[in-house]
Write a protein that holds these residues in place. Structure first.
Motif, short mmCIF file in Angstrom:
data_model
loop_
_atom_site.label_atom_id
_atom_site.label_comp_id
_atom_site.label_asym_id
_atom_site.label_seq_id
_atom_site.Cartn_x
_atom_site.Cartn_y
_atom_site.Cartn_z
N LYS A 182 0.09 -5.25 0.72
CA LYS A 182 0.09 -4.00 -0.06
C LYS A 182 -1.18 -3.89 -0.90
O LYS A 182 -1.78 -2.82 -1.01
CB LYS A 182 1.32 -3.96 -0.97
CG LYS A 182 2.59 -3.59 -0.24
CD LYS A 182 3.72 -3.48 -1.24
CE LYS A 182 5.00 -3.01 -0.57
NZ LYS A 182 6.16 -3.14 -1.46
N ARG A 183 -1.58 -5.01 -1.46
CA ARG A 183 -2.80 -4.99 -2.27
C ARG A 183 -4.03 -4.70 -1.41
O ARG A 183 -4.92 -3.96 -1.82
CB ARG A 183 -2.98 -6.33 -3.00
CG ARG A 183 -2.06 -6.48 -4.22
CD ARG A 183 -2.32 -7.82 -4.87
NE ARG A 183 -1.48 -8.06 -6.03
CZ ARG A 183 -1.79 -7.72 -7.27
NH1 ARG A 183 -2.92 -7.10 -7.53
NH2 ARG A 183 -0.97 -7.98 -8.27
N GLU A 203 3.14 -8.72 -0.57
CA GLU A 203 2.33 -8.33 -1.74
C GLU A 203 0.84 -8.31 -1.37
O GLU A 203 0.11 -7.36 -1.71
CB GLU A 203 2.54 -9.30 -2.91
CG GLU A 203 1.67 -8.91 -4.10
CD GLU A 203 1.64 -9.93 -5.23
OE1 GLU A 203 2.33 -10.96 -5.15
OE2 GLU A 203 0.89 -9.67 -6.21
N ASN A 259 4.15 -14.59 0.01
CA ASN A 259 3.75 -13.32 -0.60
C ASN A 259 2.91 -12.43 0.32
O ASN A 259 2.08 -11.65 -0.15
CB ASN A 259 3.02 -13.57 -1.93
CG ASN A 259 1.69 -14.30 -1.71
OD1 ASN A 259 1.41 -14.77 -0.62
ND2 ASN A 259 0.88 -14.36 -2.76
#
Ligand SMILES: Cc1cc2nc3c(=O)[nH]c(=O)nc-3n(C[C@H](O)[C@H](O)[C@H](O)COP(=O)(O)O)c2cc1C
Length: 321
Positions: free
Chosen positions: A156-157, A153, A150
């Motif tokens: 991006k977070r 993800e 991940n």
């Protein structure tokens, strides 16, 4: 290029390495052209509670700039609180450790285990960014294990939460440091965010540096184990990336000179007792593979003083003439 407002010259960054990349080693790597250096990981809890050891560990000298202090922890409030104390050593960057696989760190909800809780990871970045007057970066792995990749993800977070750059070590937590690094995931992360990406894993020379940059399009590269016993790797990589020149490996006499200088600094900064004990592993790395060095392995592993080191260095030079 810039990380936030911090100008970075060069491409090759020294990785944070607990127990190894201390002030003595970091200063040496800066001398050889490291673009910036990162402190050993510091406990946000320890720092916030005024723990002496954490404070000593995060010290940055003026000879190792630009520099980041790396903090770890799992509580957004404590992570944010630690920033005030961390700023006492005047880092140019604060880095958040979300990659450490060690049970002592990941088992307590910090380091690599944050990959299992991306919402919490985002909260931590947001809290630290809010508290920090300097740019905040995040260091992640590709995921917890092969079934939970991940990094995209997480990146991006982190970007969403205000991070100014992300280092991606292309392995899962489960893989620790062993299998070859996965550059595809670093390339994917690079495509999915607009902040700078630092590619990390298995860079040991000019070729592996160029491959990481070409295959992932990352903005910077980070070198860990490839610099151990070999801090000149930064000047070799810089010469290649900037001028296409392949610098020869320094002669054995020069390598031994650098080893002695490094260990003298270690003793100056930590005292002779601790310095000589920590010198043992560095001496092993500096002499690895040199002709005749194997027979000094045991002596290097129990090194007690500088005279002993100088004598072995001299003998190794003689054997490699
Ligand atoms: C002895 C050692 C200590 C490390 N300590 C840290 C650390 O404090 N913080 C961190 O984020 N990564 C730490 N790492 C991971 C490295 O920063 C790096 O991500 C990893 O070694 C992969 O890069 P390499 O293949 O160039 O060594 C450590 C690695 C080693 C070998």
């Amino acid at each position: 290029m810039k990380i936030g407002n911090v100008e970075i010259k060069g491409k090759a960054v020294l990785a944070p390495m607990a127990g190894v990349a201390d002030r003595a080693f970091r200063e040496l790597c800066v001398d050889y052209g490291a673009a910036f250096v990162v402190s050993e990981m510091i406990s946000s809890k320890g720092v916030s509670m005024g723990d002496r050891k954490s404070k000593d560990l995060m010290f940055l000298s003026e000879k190792e700039r630009p520099a980041a202090v790396q903090i770890f922890g799992s509580d957004p409030m404590i992570m944010a609180q630690s920033v005030e104390t961390v700023m006492q050593v005047n880092p140019q960057i604060i880095d958040i450790n979300m990659g450490c696989p060690a049970p002592k760190i990941a088992g307590n909800g910090g380091g690599a285990s944050l990959a299992k809780n991306p919402e919490l990871a985002e909260k931590i970045v947001k809290a630290v960014v809010k508290a920090s007057p300097v740019p905040v970066t995040v260091k992640i792995r590709m995921g917890w294990d092969e079934n939970s990749i991940n990094a995209v993800e997480m990146a991006k977070r982190a970007e969403n939460a205000g991070a100014s750059a992300i280092t991606v070590h292309g392995r899962t937590r489960k893989q620790m440091y062993a299998p070859p690094v996965d550059r595809n995931i670093i390339a994917e992360v690079k495509k999915s965010v607009s902040i700078p990406i630092i590619g990390n894993g298995d860079i040991v020379d000019e070729q592996s540096a160029a491959i990481m940059l070409e295959e992932t399009n990352c903005d910077l590269i980070m070198i860990g184990r490839g610099a151990l016993g070999c801090p000149w790797v930064f000047s070799q990589i810089n010469a290649y990336l900037e001028h296409g020149r392949v610098l020869p490996t320094p002669p054995v006499s020069e390598r031994m000179r650098v080893m002695i200088k490094h260990i003298e600094k270690l003793c100056e900064y930590k005292g002779d007792y601790v310095g000589m004990r920590e010198a043992r592993k560095h001496a092993g790395w500096y002499t690895k593979g040199l002709h005749g060095a194997a027979k000094y392995r045991q002596e290097l592993g129990t090194l007690e003083n500088m005279e002993q080191l100088q004598e072995i260095a001299y003998k190794i030079c003689m054997e490699n003439r």
